[in-house]
Scaffold this motif. Structure first.
Motif, PDB file in Angstrom:
ATOM      1  N   UNK A  33       0.866  -1.095   0.050  1.00  0.00           N
ATOM      2  CA  UNK A  33      -0.094  -0.240   0.085  1.00  0.00           C
ATOM      3  C   UNK A  33       0.751   1.419  -0.014  1.00  0.00           C
ATOM      4  N   UNK A  34       2.010   1.133   0.020  1.00  0.00           N
ATOM      5  CA  UNK A  34       2.960   2.509   0.406  1.00  0.00           C
ATOM      6  C   UNK A  34       3.446   2.743  -1.156  1.00  0.00           C
ATOM      7  N   UNK A  35       3.368   1.867  -1.989  1.00  0.00           N
ATOM      8  CA  UNK A  35       3.815   2.291  -3.424  1.00  0.00           C
ATOM      9  C   UNK A  35       2.907   3.326  -4.182  1.00  0.00           C
ATOM     10  N   UNK A  36       3.395   3.830  -5.120  1.00  0.00           N
ATOM     11  CA  UNK A  36       2.590   4.670  -6.261  1.00  0.00           C
ATOM     12  C   UNK A  36       2.829   4.047  -7.384  1.00  0.00           C
ATOM     13  N   UNK A  37       1.887   4.276  -8.376  1.00  0.00           N
ATOM     14  CA  UNK A  37       2.150   3.471  -9.660  1.00  0.00           C
ATOM     15  C   UNK A  37       2.054   4.484 -10.492  1.00  0.00           C
ATOM     16  N   UNK A  38       2.781   4.558 -11.535  1.00  0.00           N
ATOM     17  CA  UNK A  38       2.982   5.452 -12.695  1.00  0.00           C
ATOM     18  C   UNK A  38       2.806   4.904 -13.931  1.00  0.00           C
ATOM     19  N   UNK A  39       1.638   4.947 -14.687  1.00  0.00           N
ATOM     20  CA  UNK A  39       1.649   4.202 -16.127  1.00  0.00           C
ATOM     21  C   UNK A  39       1.744   5.293 -17.227  1.00  0.00           C
ATOM     22  N   UNK A  40       2.477   4.919 -17.987  1.00  0.00           N
ATOM     23  CA  UNK A  40       3.109   5.825 -19.092  1.00  0.00           C
ATOM     24  C   UNK A  40       2.582   5.172 -20.418  1.00  0.00           C
TER      25      UNK A  40
END
Length: 118
Positions: free
Chosen positions: A75-82
């Motif tokens: 839960x601490x991660x952030x996801x960046x979709x490109x």
């Protein structure tokens, strides 16, 4: 200052390589892993304690649905979709709605990964 650690899990390889070079030059950011097999992503997050995971958006501009379970587990991660062509980007954090990023420049990308204002 502690660096913001990033895992690259996106395709194509050329875009991943470009992102790796850009992130390596940015103060406060560090690529701590690369993975092309989504099945290995969870263990790499656990090993590296990464803050960000960069993935490829699906052709429709959506994040892969498998990421929901990843966010539940980490839960601490952030996801960046490109998008492969760089025309579109989305951010997903645990228990938050997805955010669209418009006109994503390299400066804006670095600001996002540094948890600065966008």
């Amino acid at each position: 200052m502690q660096s913001s650690q990033v895992i690259l899990a996106n395709e194509p390889r050329l875009l991943r390589g470009m992102l790796k070079r850009v992130i390596a030059k940015a103060p406060g950011l560090q690529v701590v892993g690369e993975v092309t097999d989504p099945a290995k992503l969870s263990s790499l997050i656990q090993q590296t304690n990464a803050r960000w995971v960069i993935v490829s958006l699906w052709p429709e501009g959506l994040l892969p649905s498998t990421l929901e379970s990843l966010l539940t587990e980490h839960s601490s991660i952030c996801i960046l979709g490109v998008a492969a062509d760089g025309s579109q980007a989305r951010i997903k954090r645990a228990q938050s709605p997805e955010e669209d990023l418009h006109n994503l420049s390299l400066g804006k990308l670095i600001a996002v990964l540094s948890d600065g204002p966008i």
